[in-house]
Design an enzyme around this catalytic site. Sequence first.
Site, PDB file in Angstrom:
ATOM      1  N   ASP A   1      -5.080  -3.805  -5.076  1.00 22.26           N
ATOM      2  CA  ASP A   1      -4.491  -2.509  -5.792  1.00 22.26           C
ATOM      3  C   ASP A   1      -3.740  -1.729  -4.876  1.00 22.26           C
ATOM      4  OD1 ASP A   1      -4.699   0.121  -7.112  1.00 22.26           O
ATOM      5  OD2 ASP A   1      -6.759  -0.376  -7.622  1.00 22.26           O
TER       6      ASP A   1
ATOM      7  N   LYS B   1      -0.258   6.236  -5.927  1.00 18.07           N
ATOM      8  CA  LYS B   1       0.170   7.925  -5.601  1.00 18.07           C
ATOM      9  C   LYS B   1      -0.315   8.059  -4.208  1.00 18.07           C
ATOM     10  CE  LYS B   1      -1.400   9.511 -10.234  1.00 18.07           C
ATOM     11  NZ  LYS B   1      -2.305  10.349 -11.020  1.00 18.07           N
TER      12      LYS B   1
ATOM     13  N   LYS C   1      -0.029 -15.457 -13.482  1.00 16.79           N
ATOM     14  CA  LYS C   1       0.513 -14.950 -14.867  1.00 16.79           C
ATOM     15  C   LYS C   1       0.820 -13.270 -14.583  1.00 16.79           C
ATOM     16  CE  LYS C   1      -2.635 -17.534 -17.918  1.00 16.79           C
ATOM     17  NZ  LYS C   1      -3.694 -17.618 -18.954  1.00 16.79           N
ATOM     18  N   PHE C   2       0.186 -12.767 -13.805  1.00 13.48           N
ATOM     19  CA  PHE C   2       0.346 -11.250 -13.299  1.00 13.48           C
ATOM     20  C   PHE C   2       1.819 -11.302 -12.672  1.00 13.48           C
ATOM     21  CE2 PHE C   2       0.416  -7.905 -10.056  1.00 13.48           C
ATOM     22  CZ  PHE C   2       0.120  -7.058 -10.519  1.00 13.48           C
TER      23      PHE C   2
END
Length: 230
Positions: A138, A142, A210-211
Amino acid sequence: MDNTEKPVYMREVRSFVKREGRLTAGQERVLESSEYLLREEDLGDVLDLDQLFGRTNTERTLEIGFGNGESLATMAEAAPTRDFLGVEVHRPGVGHLLLEVEKRGLTNLRAANEDAVELLKHKIKDGSFDRVQIFFADPWHKKKHHKRRLVQTEFMNLLATKMSKGGILHLATDWENYAEQMMEVLTAHPDFENCHEGFAPRPDFRPKTKFEARGERLGHGVWDLLFKRR
């Protein structure tokens, strides 16, 4: 009116926020029955990886955050003499991986539905892995959330203790700002040495997810980093 200030608690970095998600019937079944999922009884004490995998081995890979697990299963299938431990907090992803283990008949892969930071701190012996991989963590894009990113000096300190000397840390991200932070953190870290001058070419042994394929279609870049444990 009570103006007493509430105490401030510092947030410890965790590998991911644990998520449940919707399980398929197959995922529910395999999560209940698979012998390749680490369960509470396995995590009571420090893990004995030789016992867990049923063999003594110096070739062991830890993957933190394996997503749906297809890439990890492909790597395990291609390297039957190597042991793989995958850690993921998203239960449907763990279930998907275990179904792949079942379908492919893999015996060299185990999965843990746990927070990797806690697992490494309390359940993994030092020097346990000669390869660690963190793919597409992840990015917390921000700026105010950058402190939540996994790849920071404190976590690298912990990770270094769990790797054997000469072991390889392999990171990949499709977020350029995070790639730059990873490079900065690892270049400055005394326990790691870059295997390349700058970012690494995409290695053939890392299956394309796939990502990743979707990101490439959208014009996103991908950055790989390969660092050796000194």
